[in-house]
Scaffold this motif. Structure first.
Motif, PDB file in Angstrom:
ATOM      1  N   UNK A 159     -56.923  28.076  41.042  1.00 61.79           N
ATOM      2  CA  UNK A 159     -57.605  29.323  40.707  1.00 61.79           C
ATOM      3  C   UNK A 159     -59.089  29.077  40.463  1.00 61.79           C
ATOM      4  N   UNK A 160     -59.416  28.065  39.675  1.00 63.04           N
ATOM      5  CA  UNK A 160     -60.819  27.741  39.397  1.00 63.04           C
ATOM      6  C   UNK A 160     -61.563  27.372  40.680  1.00 63.04           C
ATOM      7  N   UNK A 161     -60.921  26.592  41.535  1.00 59.42           N
ATOM      8  CA  UNK A 161     -61.550  26.207  42.801  1.00 59.42           C
ATOM      9  C   UNK A 161     -61.782  27.429  43.689  1.00 59.42           C
ATOM     10  N   UNK A 162     -60.777  28.302  43.767  1.00 59.68           N
ATOM     11  CA  UNK A 162     -60.914  29.510  44.578  1.00 59.68           C
ATOM     12  C   UNK A 162     -61.988  30.432  44.012  1.00 59.68           C
ATOM     13  N   UNK A 163     -62.054  30.502  42.707  1.00 55.48           N
ATOM     14  CA  UNK A 163     -63.057  31.330  42.034  1.00 55.48           C
ATOM     15  C   UNK A 163     -64.465  30.838  42.401  1.00 55.48           C
ATOM     16  N   UNK A 164     -64.660  29.532  42.351  1.00 54.37           N
ATOM     17  CA  UNK A 164     -65.965  28.953  42.704  1.00 54.37           C
ATOM     18  C   UNK A 164     -66.257  29.152  44.191  1.00 54.37           C
ATOM     19  N   UNK A 165     -65.244  28.948  45.017  1.00 55.42           N
ATOM     20  CA  UNK A 165     -65.431  29.104  46.461  1.00 55.42           C
ATOM     21  C   UNK A 165     -65.768  30.556  46.810  1.00 55.42           C
ATOM     22  N   UNK A 166     -65.109  31.500  46.150  1.00 54.33           N
ATOM     23  CA  UNK A 166     -65.373  32.923  46.408  1.00 54.33           C
ATOM     24  C   UNK A 166     -66.819  33.267  46.052  1.00 54.33           C
ATOM     25  N   UNK A 167     -67.341  32.662  45.009  1.00 57.82           N
ATOM     26  CA  UNK A 167     -68.721  32.913  44.613  1.00 57.82           C
ATOM     27  C   UNK A 167     -69.732  32.201  45.484  1.00 57.82           C
ATOM     28  N   UNK A 168     -69.302  31.150  46.159  1.00 58.86           N
ATOM     29  CA  UNK A 168     -70.226  30.351  46.965  1.00 58.86           C
ATOM     30  C   UNK A 168     -70.413  30.888  48.386  1.00 58.86           C
ATOM     31  N   UNK A 169     -69.485  31.699  48.869  1.00 60.63           N
ATOM     32  CA  UNK A 169     -69.595  32.236  50.226  1.00 60.63           C
ATOM     33  C   UNK A 169     -70.529  33.446  50.167  1.00 60.63           C
ATOM     34  N   UNK A 170     -71.672  33.317  50.813  1.00 56.97           N
ATOM     35  CA  UNK A 170     -72.677  34.378  50.733  1.00 56.97           C
ATOM     36  C   UNK A 170     -72.372  35.535  51.681  1.00 56.97           C
ATOM     37  N   UNK A 171     -72.912  36.676  51.343  1.00 57.90           N
ATOM     38  CA  UNK A 171     -72.829  37.915  52.126  1.00 57.90           C
ATOM     39  C   UNK A 171     -71.402  38.275  52.534  1.00 57.90           C
ATOM     40  N   UNK A 172     -70.513  38.268  51.556  1.00 63.26           N
ATOM     41  CA  UNK A 172     -69.115  38.594  51.812  1.00 63.26           C
ATOM     42  C   UNK A 172     -68.651  39.660  50.828  1.00 63.26           C
ATOM     43  N   UNK A 173     -67.885  40.598  51.308  1.00 69.30           N
ATOM     44  CA  UNK A 173     -67.276  41.598  50.446  1.00 69.30           C
ATOM     45  C   UNK A 173     -66.164  40.895  49.663  1.00 69.30           C
ATOM     46  N   UNK A 174     -66.231  40.904  48.321  1.00 71.57           N
ATOM     47  CA  UNK A 174     -65.205  40.218  47.523  1.00 71.57           C
ATOM     48  C   UNK A 174     -63.776  40.711  47.807  1.00 71.57           C
TER      49      UNK A 174
END
Length: 120
Positions: free
Chosen positions: A77-92
């Motif tokens: 979960x923590x890794x996915x959370x960080x990865x989701x924040x690191x991908x730029x210009x993406x609709x969450x």
């Protein structure tokens, strides 16, 4: 002299407690998580380009299957959370919807606002 003995005994007790305590750490690394999700990056940046790539779904499924314990799920979960924040210009919502599009039931929302400490 007596305080030195008490200190040594206290240290021995603490060390024995640490050695005998069960290890509650995750066996899954963020490198493993992100490595499994590389195939998803193109899709989340351009979701109208077609269906979710099979390699992306395979990676999501592999990560979910590997996270068997609570510490594993929290680490993922923590890794996915960080990865989701690191991908730029993406609709969450695109990132959060990936598991469902792949038919994988992830027991928490993939979001930068998810509290991973509550994941069981």
């Amino acid at each position: 002299m007596a305080s030195s003995i008490v200190l040594r005994i206290t240290c021995m007790v603490l060390i024995s407690m640490m050695v005998s305590a069960p290890l509650a750490h995750a066996a899954i690394s963020c490198g493993s998580v992100t490595g499994n999700l590389v195939a998803c990056i193109t899709y989340v940046r351009n979701p109208g380009s077609g269906p979710v790539p099979p390699a992306c779904c395979k990676g999501i499924s592999a990560i979910n299957s590997a996270a068997k314990t609570t510490p594993d799920r929290q680490a993922v979960c923590e890794c996915l959370k960080k990865a989701a924040g690191a991908v730029s210009s993406v609709n969450p919502a695109i990132i959060a919807g990936l598991p469902g599009k792949c038919g994988v039931n992830v027991p928490y929302k993939i979001s930068t606002s998810t509290n991973c400490k509550t994941v069981k």
